[in-house]
Design a protein around this motif. Structure first.
Motif, mmCIF file in Angstrom:
data_model
loop_
_atom_site.group_PDB
_atom_site.id
_atom_site.type_symbol
_atom_site.label_atom_id
_atom_site.label_comp_id
_atom_site.label_asym_id
_atom_site.label_seq_id
_atom_site.Cartn_x
_atom_site.Cartn_y
_atom_site.Cartn_z
ATOM 1 N N CYS A 30 12.508 -46.102 -26.915
ATOM 2 C CA CYS A 30 13.558 -45.854 -25.928
ATOM 3 C C CYS A 30 14.666 -46.899 -26.045
ATOM 4 O O CYS A 30 15.848 -46.561 -26.047
ATOM 5 C CB CYS A 30 12.957 -45.852 -24.528
ATOM 6 N N VAL A 31 14.301 -48.171 -26.145
ATOM 7 C CA VAL A 31 15.293 -49.240 -26.271
ATOM 8 C C VAL A 31 16.112 -49.041 -27.552
ATOM 9 O O VAL A 31 17.343 -49.122 -27.541
ATOM 10 C CB VAL A 31 14.632 -50.637 -26.239
ATOM 11 N N ALA A 32 15.433 -48.751 -28.663
ATOM 12 C CA ALA A 32 16.131 -48.541 -29.939
ATOM 13 C C ALA A 32 17.103 -47.371 -29.835
ATOM 14 O O ALA A 32 18.250 -47.461 -30.296
ATOM 15 C CB ALA A 32 15.119 -48.306 -31.054
ATOM 16 N N THR A 33 16.657 -46.288 -29.229
ATOM 17 C CA THR A 33 17.522 -45.104 -29.079
ATOM 18 C C THR A 33 18.728 -45.426 -28.209
ATOM 19 O O THR A 33 19.861 -45.067 -28.547
ATOM 20 C CB THR A 33 16.718 -43.939 -28.474
ATOM 21 N N GLU A 34 18.483 -46.095 -27.091
ATOM 22 C CA GLU A 34 19.588 -46.428 -26.176
ATOM 23 C C GLU A 34 20.612 -47.356 -26.838
ATOM 24 O O GLU A 34 21.802 -47.232 -26.603
ATOM 25 C CB GLU A 34 19.054 -47.079 -24.899
ATOM 26 N N LEU A 35 20.136 -48.279 -27.682
ATOM 27 C CA LEU A 35 21.043 -49.226 -28.345
ATOM 28 C C LEU A 35 21.574 -48.699 -29.667
ATOM 29 O O LEU A 35 22.404 -49.341 -30.311
ATOM 30 C CB LEU A 35 20.333 -50.563 -28.569
ATOM 31 N N LYS A 36 21.035 -47.548 -30.101
ATOM 32 C CA LYS A 36 21.427 -46.935 -31.374
ATOM 33 C C LYS A 36 21.161 -47.872 -32.554
ATOM 34 O O LYS A 36 22.017 -48.095 -33.410
ATOM 35 C CB LYS A 36 22.882 -46.491 -31.341
ATOM 36 N N ILE A 37 19.931 -48.448 -32.547
ATOM 37 C CA ILE A 37 19.495 -49.299 -33.647
ATOM 38 C C ILE A 37 18.147 -48.802 -34.146
ATOM 39 O O ILE A 37 17.477 -48.015 -33.473
ATOM 40 C CB ILE A 37 19.399 -50.798 -33.245
ATOM 41 N N HIS A 38 17.750 -49.250 -35.318
ATOM 42 C CA HIS A 38 16.476 -48.844 -35.902
ATOM 43 C C HIS A 38 15.321 -49.407 -35.076
ATOM 44 O O HIS A 38 15.392 -50.533 -34.576
ATOM 45 C CB HIS A 38 16.387 -49.343 -37.345
ATOM 46 N N GLU A 39 14.258 -48.619 -34.947
ATOM 47 C CA GLU A 39 13.090 -49.046 -34.161
ATOM 48 C C GLU A 39 12.504 -50.368 -34.637
ATOM 49 O O GLU A 39 11.963 -51.135 -33.836
ATOM 50 C CB GLU A 39 11.997 -47.981 -34.207
ATOM 51 N N GLN A 40 12.574 -50.643 -35.938
ATOM 52 C CA GLN A 40 12.013 -51.889 -36.467
ATOM 53 C C GLN A 40 12.753 -53.122 -35.974
ATOM 54 O O GLN A 40 12.260 -54.233 -36.113
ATOM 55 C CB GLN A 40 12.015 -51.875 -37.998
ATOM 56 N N LEU A 41 13.923 -52.928 -35.397
ATOM 57 C CA LEU A 41 14.696 -54.057 -34.889
ATOM 58 C C LEU A 41 14.364 -54.374 -33.434
ATOM 59 O O LEU A 41 14.959 -55.273 -32.836
ATOM 60 C CB LEU A 41 16.198 -53.788 -35.056
ATOM 61 N N VAL A 42 13.429 -53.617 -32.869
ATOM 62 C CA VAL A 42 13.004 -53.815 -31.478
ATOM 63 C C VAL A 42 11.502 -54.073 -31.475
ATOM 64 O O VAL A 42 10.738 -53.329 -32.077
ATOM 65 C CB VAL A 42 13.306 -52.566 -30.623
ATOM 66 N N THR A 43 11.081 -55.119 -30.784
ATOM 67 C CA THR A 43 9.659 -55.412 -30.646
ATOM 68 C C THR A 43 9.358 -55.722 -29.186
ATOM 69 O O THR A 43 10.023 -56.578 -28.585
ATOM 70 C CB THR A 43 9.265 -56.644 -31.503
ATOM 71 N N VAL A 44 8.383 -55.026 -28.632
ATOM 72 C CA VAL A 44 7.905 -55.369 -27.293
ATOM 73 C C VAL A 44 6.896 -56.486 -27.514
ATOM 74 O O VAL A 44 5.788 -56.268 -27.985
ATOM 75 C CB VAL A 44 7.279 -54.158 -26.577
#
Length: 174
Positions: free
Chosen positions: A81-95
């Motif tokens: 969800c965070v990646a989609t909202e920021l329009k970045i690749h999922e690998q750039l987001v880590t919980v």
């Protein structure tokens, strides 16, 4: 013979040498500019910046973490969800961490090592705060996000071998 023809006969090699020197100088300058651009791209890929943002989510921590698979599914869903909202690749987001207090989620945002997205970590953090502030965002509606607080920012030097920009294993202090 005309004066121009006489001039050509006097120095045909000198004129050609001048033209050749000019072409060589232009080629050398173009090569230098290309090398500078390549070096800048390599440095950008080697050094990434990150922001650690603490999200407050209006969900019940015990419901989400009741099972290990439930907690992992929640992490993945939040990451996407965070990646989609920021329009970045999922690998750039880590919980990075989940804690009680409704749900407190520490989310690490990495800059794009490919350079396709030129936002720095501070800009990504600001964008996430704007998303949380929008009651119509998916993050607000699906996760009941009410707050996004910047915890810290850092610059990391990725290893030359296996630098993927995924950010896993770089440590978060939690």
């Amino acid at each position: 013979l005309t004066p121009r023809e006489r001039e050509k006969l006097r120095d045909p090699v000198g004129r050609g040498a001048k033209q050749l020197a000019l072409v060589a100088a232009q080629t050398a300058e173009a090569a230098r500019v290309e090398a500078d651009a390549a070096e800048k791209a390599v440095r950008a890929k080697m050094c990434s910046s990150s922001a650690l943002v603490r999200l407050t989510l209006g969900k019940d921590y015990d419901d989400v973490t009741r099972s290990a698979t439930g907690a992992e599914a929640f992490r993945i869903s939040l990451q996407r969800c965070v990646a989609t909202e920021l329009k970045i690749h999922e690998q750039l987001v880590t919980v990075v961490h989940l804690a009680r207090g409704s749900i407190i989620a520490d989310v690490k945002l990495l800059t794009d090592p490919t350079g396709r997205d030129d936002r720095d970590a501070a800009a990504l953090s600001r964008a996430l705060r704007e998303v949380v502030g929008n009651p119509l965002s998916t993050l607000s509606q699906k996760f009941a996000a009410t707050r996004a607080q910047l915890v810290n920012m850092s610059h990391e030097l990725d290893s030359l071998v296996g630098a993927t920009g995924g950010g896993h294993g770089s440590g978060s202090g939690h």
